[in-house]
Motif scaffolding. Structure first.
Motif, PDB file in Angstrom:
ATOM      1  N   ASP A  76       0.901  -1.290  -0.082  1.00  0.00           N
ATOM      2  CA  ASP A  76      -0.038  -0.180  -0.127  1.00  0.00           C
ATOM      3  C   ASP A  76       0.798   1.358  -0.011  1.00  0.00           C
ATOM      4  O   ASP A  76       0.515   2.216  -0.783  1.00  0.00           O
ATOM      5  N   ASN A  78       3.972   1.561  -1.164  1.00  0.00           N
ATOM      6  CA  ASN A  78       4.506   1.594  -2.348  1.00  0.00           C
ATOM      7  C   ASN A  78       3.825   2.377  -3.365  1.00  0.00           C
ATOM      8  O   ASN A  78       4.221   3.062  -4.185  1.00  0.00           O
ATOM      9  N   GLY A  79       2.367   1.878  -3.419  1.00  0.00           N
ATOM     10  CA  GLY A  79       1.512   2.670  -4.057  1.00  0.00           C
ATOM     11  C   GLY A  79       1.216   3.785  -4.173  1.00  0.00           C
ATOM     12  O   GLY A  79       1.320   4.822  -5.013  1.00  0.00           O
ATOM     13  N   LYS A  80       1.149   4.220  -2.721  1.00  0.00           N
ATOM     14  CA  LYS A  80       1.037   5.702  -2.472  1.00  0.00           C
ATOM     15  C   LYS A  80       2.105   6.427  -2.755  1.00  0.00           C
ATOM     16  O   LYS A  80       2.106   7.517  -3.184  1.00  0.00           O
ATOM     17  N   VAL A  81       3.461   5.870  -2.565  1.00  0.00           N
ATOM     18  CA  VAL A  81       4.612   6.670  -2.853  1.00  0.00           C
ATOM     19  C   VAL A  81       4.558   7.089  -4.509  1.00  0.00           C
ATOM     20  O   VAL A  81       4.967   8.165  -4.902  1.00  0.00           O
ATOM     21  N   THR A  82       4.405   5.931  -5.162  1.00  0.00           N
ATOM     22  CA  THR A  82       4.252   6.037  -6.612  1.00  0.00           C
ATOM     23  C   THR A  82       3.217   7.182  -7.034  1.00  0.00           C
ATOM     24  O   THR A  82       3.401   7.930  -7.961  1.00  0.00           O
ATOM     25  N   GLU A  83       2.189   7.337  -6.197  1.00  0.00           N
ATOM     26  CA  GLU A  83       1.035   8.486  -6.550  1.00  0.00           C
ATOM     27  C   GLU A  83       1.862   9.659  -6.206  1.00  0.00           C
ATOM     28  O   GLU A  83       1.247  10.710  -6.790  1.00  0.00           O
ATOM     29  N   GLU A  85       4.745  10.550  -6.294  1.00  0.00           N
ATOM     30  CA  GLU A  85       6.033  11.117  -7.003  1.00  0.00           C
ATOM     31  C   GLU A  85       5.785  12.026  -7.681  1.00  0.00           C
ATOM     32  O   GLU A  85       6.691  13.265  -7.828  1.00  0.00           O
ATOM     33  N   PRO A  86       4.731  12.246  -8.732  1.00  0.00           N
ATOM     34  CA  PRO A  86       4.767  13.538  -9.456  1.00  0.00           C
ATOM     35  C   PRO A  86       4.554  14.726  -8.848  1.00  0.00           C
ATOM     36  O   PRO A  86       4.917  15.677  -9.211  1.00  0.00           O
ATOM     37  N   LYS A  89       7.955  15.729  -7.589  1.00  0.00           N
ATOM     38  CA  LYS A  89       8.671  16.439  -8.793  1.00  0.00           C
ATOM     39  C   LYS A  89       8.239  17.750  -9.150  1.00  0.00           C
ATOM     40  O   LYS A  89       9.211  18.549  -9.432  1.00  0.00           O
TER      41      LYS A  89
END
Length: 143
Positions: A76, A78-83, A85-86, A89
């Protein structure tokens, strides 16, 4: 009454055997008691090992469940970190843009510093603009 040498030797051997048995008998009794204690100790050790094995089984099952839950939580996260990330950035790009504006305003102030009052006005203006961006950045919690 006369005893022959053979009978005397047999009598001495019988007495020696009797003495040997009398001295060995207490040792045999002690060894028997010790073996009984060893037997009872082994029974208690077996009981303790069985109990420990059962408790270890339960603990291993709980550890397995906890590991499965932590793996699910990590998935979970990892999924939130991926969300996120933009967003991170974009915030980094904004920071670079503000830094570029600050460096541009410094260069501009350096160019116009020899122009007198008009150049000072431009320097003040650029300083105010960079302060405004810095204040906006602090308000958003990016600083």
């Amino acid at each position: 009454m006369s005893i022959s040498y053979g009978a005397l030797a047999g009598l001495i051997a019988a007495v020696a055997f009797l003495i040997l048995v009398l001295f060995t008998l207490p040792l045999i009794v002690r060894v028997t008691k010790t073996m009984k204690k060893v037997d009872s100790t082994m029974d208690s050790v077996n009981t303790a090992v069985d109990d420990l094995t059962k408790k270890t089984s339960v603990l291993m099952k709980q550890s397995e469940d906890l590991l499965e839950k932590s793996n699910a939580l990590l998935a979970d996260v990892n999924g939130k970190v991926t969300e996120l990330e933009p967003v991170v950035k974009a915030a980094a790009d904004l920071g670079e843009s503000v830094s570029d504006i600050n460096s541009s305003s410094r260069r501009m102030v350096e160019r116009f510093s020899g122009m007198g009052i008009r150049g000072a006005g431009i320097g003040i203006f650029s300083s105010l603009v960079s302060r405004m961006f810095a204040r906006r950045k602090r308000r958003r919690g990016e600083d």
